[in-house]
Design a protein around this motif. Sequence first.
Motif, short mmCIF file in Angstrom:
data_model
loop_
_atom_site.label_atom_id
_atom_site.label_comp_id
_atom_site.label_asym_id
_atom_site.label_seq_id
_atom_site.Cartn_x
_atom_site.Cartn_y
_atom_site.Cartn_z
N VAL A 84 19.93 -3.19 -126.48
CA VAL A 84 18.42 -2.76 -126.50
C VAL A 84 18.13 -1.90 -127.79
CG1 VAL A 84 16.39 -1.71 -125.23
CG2 VAL A 84 17.92 -3.46 -124.09
N ALA A 85 17.27 -2.04 -128.49
CA ALA A 85 17.13 -0.80 -129.53
C ALA A 85 15.98 0.16 -128.74
CB ALA A 85 16.56 -1.51 -130.83
N GLU A 86 15.90 1.18 -129.22
CA GLU A 86 14.99 2.64 -128.77
C GLU A 86 14.60 3.22 -129.82
OE1 GLU A 86 15.03 6.28 -125.90
OE2 GLU A 86 16.61 5.10 -126.02
N LEU A 87 13.24 3.21 -129.99
CA LEU A 87 12.35 3.96 -130.73
C LEU A 87 11.62 4.82 -130.14
CD1 LEU A 87 11.77 4.80 -133.82
CD2 LEU A 87 10.29 3.00 -133.93
N ASP A 88 11.37 5.99 -130.11
CA ASP A 88 10.50 7.15 -129.38
C ASP A 88 10.51 6.64 -128.06
OD1 ASP A 88 10.10 8.29 -131.88
OD2 ASP A 88 8.23 6.99 -132.30
N GLY A 89 11.78 6.39 -127.65
CA GLY A 89 11.65 6.03 -126.00
C GLY A 89 11.24 4.71 -125.47
N VAL A 90 10.71 3.64 -126.59
CA VAL A 90 10.37 2.41 -126.24
C VAL A 90 11.32 1.47 -126.72
CG1 VAL A 90 8.48 0.82 -126.89
CG2 VAL A 90 8.07 3.38 -126.64
N PRO A 91 11.44 0.61 -125.97
CA PRO A 91 12.56 -0.64 -126.02
C PRO A 91 12.02 -1.60 -127.01
CG PRO A 91 11.41 -1.01 -124.00
CD PRO A 91 11.05 0.35 -124.42
N MET A 92 12.97 -1.84 -128.14
CA MET A 92 12.41 -3.00 -129.11
C MET A 92 13.56 -4.29 -128.77
SD MET A 92 11.97 -0.38 -132.23
CE MET A 92 11.14 -1.75 -133.31
N GLY A 93 13.15 -5.26 -128.85
CA GLY A 93 13.85 -6.23 -128.58
C GLY A 93 14.25 -7.13 -129.68
N LYS A 94 14.49 -8.51 -129.53
CA LYS A 94 14.40 -9.50 -130.72
C LYS A 94 13.23 -9.83 -131.24
CE LYS A 94 18.88 -11.26 -128.66
NZ LYS A 94 19.13 -12.44 -127.90
N PRO A 95 12.80 -9.81 -132.58
CA PRO A 95 11.57 -9.97 -133.00
C PRO A 95 11.25 -11.34 -132.59
CG PRO A 95 13.15 -10.02 -134.89
CD PRO A 95 13.89 -9.52 -133.54
N GLY A 96 12.09 -12.26 -132.79
CA GLY A 96 11.59 -13.79 -132.61
C GLY A 96 11.10 -14.63 -133.69
N ASP A 97 10.08 -13.71 -134.67
CA ASP A 97 9.62 -14.46 -135.69
C ASP A 97 9.37 -13.54 -136.83
OD1 ASP A 97 7.11 -12.98 -135.22
OD2 ASP A 97 6.43 -14.41 -133.86
N ALA A 99 6.62 -12.33 -138.60
CA ALA A 99 5.77 -11.26 -138.40
C ALA A 99 6.07 -9.87 -137.46
CB ALA A 99 4.31 -11.81 -137.83
N ASN A 100 6.79 -10.21 -136.20
CA ASN A 100 7.08 -9.20 -135.66
C ASN A 100 8.40 -8.32 -136.26
OD1 ASN A 100 5.66 -9.82 -133.14
ND2 ASN A 100 7.11 -11.42 -132.32
N ALA A 101 9.39 -9.14 -136.90
CA ALA A 101 10.21 -8.40 -137.64
C ALA A 101 9.70 -7.25 -138.59
CB ALA A 101 11.29 -9.48 -138.30
N VAL A 102 8.75 -8.00 -139.50
CA VAL A 102 8.12 -7.03 -140.57
C VAL A 102 7.46 -5.75 -139.66
CG1 VAL A 102 6.22 -6.72 -141.63
CG2 VAL A 102 7.28 -8.90 -141.91
N ALA A 103 6.96 -5.99 -138.58
CA ALA A 103 6.47 -4.61 -137.86
C ALA A 103 7.58 -3.91 -137.39
CB ALA A 103 5.58 -5.42 -136.41
N GLN A 104 8.69 -4.41 -136.71
CA GLN A 104 9.78 -3.43 -136.30
C GLN A 104 10.40 -2.87 -137.59
OE1 GLN A 104 12.67 -5.78 -134.21
NE2 GLN A 104 11.59 -5.61 -132.42
N LEU A 105 10.45 -3.43 -138.60
CA LEU A 105 11.07 -2.68 -139.84
C LEU A 105 10.15 -1.64 -140.15
CD1 LEU A 105 13.18 -5.43 -141.35
CD2 LEU A 105 13.99 -3.47 -140.32
N GLU A 147 10.81 -4.47 -149.88
CA GLU A 147 12.20 -4.45 -149.72
C GLU A 147 12.43 -5.08 -148.17
OE1 GLU A 147 14.70 -0.58 -151.34
OE2 GLU A 147 13.25 -0.19 -149.93
N ILE A 148 11.55 -4.78 -147.43
CA ILE A 148 11.42 -5.45 -146.16
C ILE A 148 11.16 -7.03 -146.01
CG2 ILE A 148 10.16 -5.71 -143.86
CD1 ILE A 148 9.55 -2.49 -143.98
N GLU A 149 10.28 -7.27 -146.95
CA GLU A 149 9.87 -8.96 -147.19
C GLU A 149 11.01 -9.43 -147.72
OE1 GLU A 149 7.56 -11.94 -146.54
OE2 GLU A 149 6.97 -10.13 -146.06
N THR A 150 11.69 -8.70 -148.84
CA THR A 150 12.74 -9.44 -149.35
C THR A 150 13.89 -9.59 -148.49
OG1 THR A 150 12.22 -8.48 -151.51
CG2 THR A 150 14.66 -9.16 -151.44
N TYR A 151 14.20 -8.84 -147.67
CA TYR A 151 15.27 -8.63 -146.83
C TYR A 151 15.17 -9.76 -145.66
CZ TYR A 151 18.43 -8.08 -142.72
OH TYR A 151 19.21 -8.18 -141.73
N LEU A 152 14.25 -9.89 -145.30
CA LEU A 152 13.79 -10.84 -144.21
C LEU A 152 13.70 -12.21 -144.50
CD1 LEU A 152 10.86 -8.99 -142.11
CD2 LEU A 152 13.46 -9.05 -141.41
N ARG A 153 13.14 -12.23 -145.95
CA ARG A 153 13.13 -13.85 -146.40
C ARG A 153 14.73 -14.38 -146.59
NH1 ARG A 153 8.65 -16.02 -144.82
NH2 ARG A 153 7.03 -15.10 -145.60
#
Length: 215
Positions: A84-97, A99-105, A147-153
């Motif tokens: 489980v990934a944690e940012l500011d005390g909040v869990p971050m799971g698998k993005p699944g798609d 759009a969610n991956a962009v938001a996470q990064l 950079e985020i978009e390039t990496y995810l693609r």
Amino acid sequence: MAPSSSPAFVPLQPLALVLASTSAYRRELLARLRLPFDVVSPDVDESPWPGESPAALSERLALAKARAVSAQRPHAVVIGSDQVAELDGVPMGKPGDHANAVAQLRAMRGRAVVFHTAVAVLRHDTAFEAVRRVPVTVRFRALSDVEIETYLRLEQPYDCAGSAKCETLGITLLDAIESDDPTALIGLPLIVTSALLRQAGLDTLAVHAGHGGAA
């Protein structure tokens, strides 16, 4: 009288080992120990409990996965793991798609994220049960949207908590990784896993030497 012949050497058969996960990353990591093992998918609800911390969630799910499969394979040593990934005390799971991956990064850029990787080892026939957690602090660079978009693609890491594969191109997103176990971030902390297997009676090197971890 013919001299008696020495008994033939019969190598000990190692304890059955089962990985309670269908993760390709955990399968690859466990295979590094060069032990035969089966893979069984655990039927576990991975939803967090209200108010549950990311650290506690990772440990609970690792243990729940191991228990679920151990009930099916009571004579085996069973490994369960969860991250489980944690940012500011909040869990971050698998993005699944995407759009969610962009938001996470975007949320993690320029920040430190803690990845809690827990491993549980169970052996029902001896009532052995243990769970350990290895935290990994990952410091992300101040990534641009390009950079985020390039990496995810290129990588499409939509099945990875935190949307980054550090073992491949995702390493370029980072400033630093801080951990006591280099395999923890990939999904299975092998130093801790090996220690728990020894405690359960399955000593990897002794098995390879032919005199340990026998059923």
